[in-house]
Enzyme design. Structure first.
Site, short mmCIF file in Angstrom:
data_model
loop_
_atom_site.label_atom_id
_atom_site.label_comp_id
_atom_site.label_asym_id
_atom_site.label_seq_id
_atom_site.Cartn_x
_atom_site.Cartn_y
_atom_site.Cartn_z
CE LYS A 171 -25.07 -28.37 -46.38
NZ LYS A 171 -24.85 -26.97 -46.85
NE ARG A 204 -25.57 -30.24 -52.52
CZ ARG A 204 -24.67 -30.05 -51.56
NH1 ARG A 204 -24.33 -31.02 -50.75
NH2 ARG A 204 -24.10 -28.87 -51.41
NE ARG A 259 -15.41 -22.77 -46.35
CZ ARG A 259 -16.44 -23.62 -46.31
NH1 ARG A 259 -16.67 -24.32 -45.22
NH2 ARG A 259 -17.22 -23.77 -47.36
NE ARG A 301 -15.78 -26.43 -50.00
CZ ARG A 301 -16.97 -26.75 -49.52
NH1 ARG A 301 -17.09 -27.15 -48.27
NH2 ARG A 301 -18.04 -26.67 -50.27
NE ARG A 305 -20.61 -24.03 -52.77
CZ ARG A 305 -19.78 -23.65 -51.81
NH1 ARG A 305 -18.82 -22.76 -52.06
NH2 ARG A 305 -19.91 -24.13 -50.59
#
Ligand code: AP5
Ligand code: MG
Length: 191
Positions: A13, A86, A125, A137, A148
């Site tokens: 996204k 969401r 990542r 993160r 998640r």
């Protein structure tokens, strides 16, 4: 044109929103980025949500709707909602906020990616950021990723049927190369 990019964590996204900002001068509104900024700048709200985000759970509707309201009240158009809404109450709030501005949603584009690939992307990542001495993160690990994904399938994915019923839903193959995903999104927006 105001659009939503919807998809599970790691679907791309943010990557695709960045391209739309560059190429079409649209305005990216990522609630995830806003919440991380609040945390970095040490605001009370940022500190309050940090643990929830690190676990991979959703923060309250009240907080994220407040963040989006603040941005929309500043005016403008051409918004890309990235990671918002969401939940159904967030979707309702967005519709109302846009209506108050005399605007509407034009498209909801879903990025479809297999779960194993999503986990691989976020774990990679984290590994790459760490290797380059960049900040990692707090939710980019296999444990938080499970939460998640659960949050996505339980609370967010019902929005896909909701927007389909409203005639706004389109989807693209988020597993393709970034450039191909970009082209598919462009085709969905320009048809
Ligand atoms: P948020 O920041 O929105 O994170 P997310 O949606 O869980 O996931 P990402 O941002 O990691 O994924 P993305 O789809 O943007 O993919 P990206 O382009 O980065 O939310 C974080 C947290 O904040 C939530 O868990 C929650 O706690 C809170 N929150 C945020 N909004 C909220 C809301 N509305 N309500 C309640 N709580 C909220 O790409 C991922 C990786 O894949 C990158 O490394 C990228 O380079 C790579 N990649 C991208 N595209 C491709 C491709 N086509 N091929 C190969 N690799 C690709
Ligand atoms: Mg993102």
């Amino acid at each position: 044109m105001n659009i939503i990019l919807i998809g599970p964590p790691g679907a791309g996204k943010g990557t695709q929103a960045g391209i739309l900002v560059e190429e079409r001068g649209m305005v990216q509104l990522s609630t995830g980025d806003m919440l991380r900024e609040a945390k970095t700048s040490g605001t009370e709200m940022g500190n309050k949500v940090a643990d929830v985000m690190a676990r991979g759970e959703l923060v309250t509707d009240e907080i994220v709707i407040g963040l989006i309201r603040e941005k929309l009240e500043a005016g403008g158009t051409g918004f890309i909602f990235d990671g918002f809404p969401r939940t159904l109450p967030q979707a309702d709030a967005l519709e109302q906020l846009l209506a108050d501005m005399g605007q509407k949603l034009d498209a909801v584009v879903e990025l479809k990616v297999e779960d194993e690939i999503l986990v691989e992307r976020v774990v990679n990542r984290a590994t790459e950021a760490q290797a380059a001495g960049k900040p990692v993160r707090a939710d980019d690990n296999a444990d938080a990723m499970k939460t998640r994904l659960l949050a996505y399938y339980k609370q967010t994915s019902p929005l896909i049927g909701y927007y389909y019923a409203k005639g706004l839903h389109d989807y693209v193959d988020g597993m393709a190369d970034i450039a191909d995903v970009k082209a598919e999104i462009a085709a969905a927006l320009d048809d």
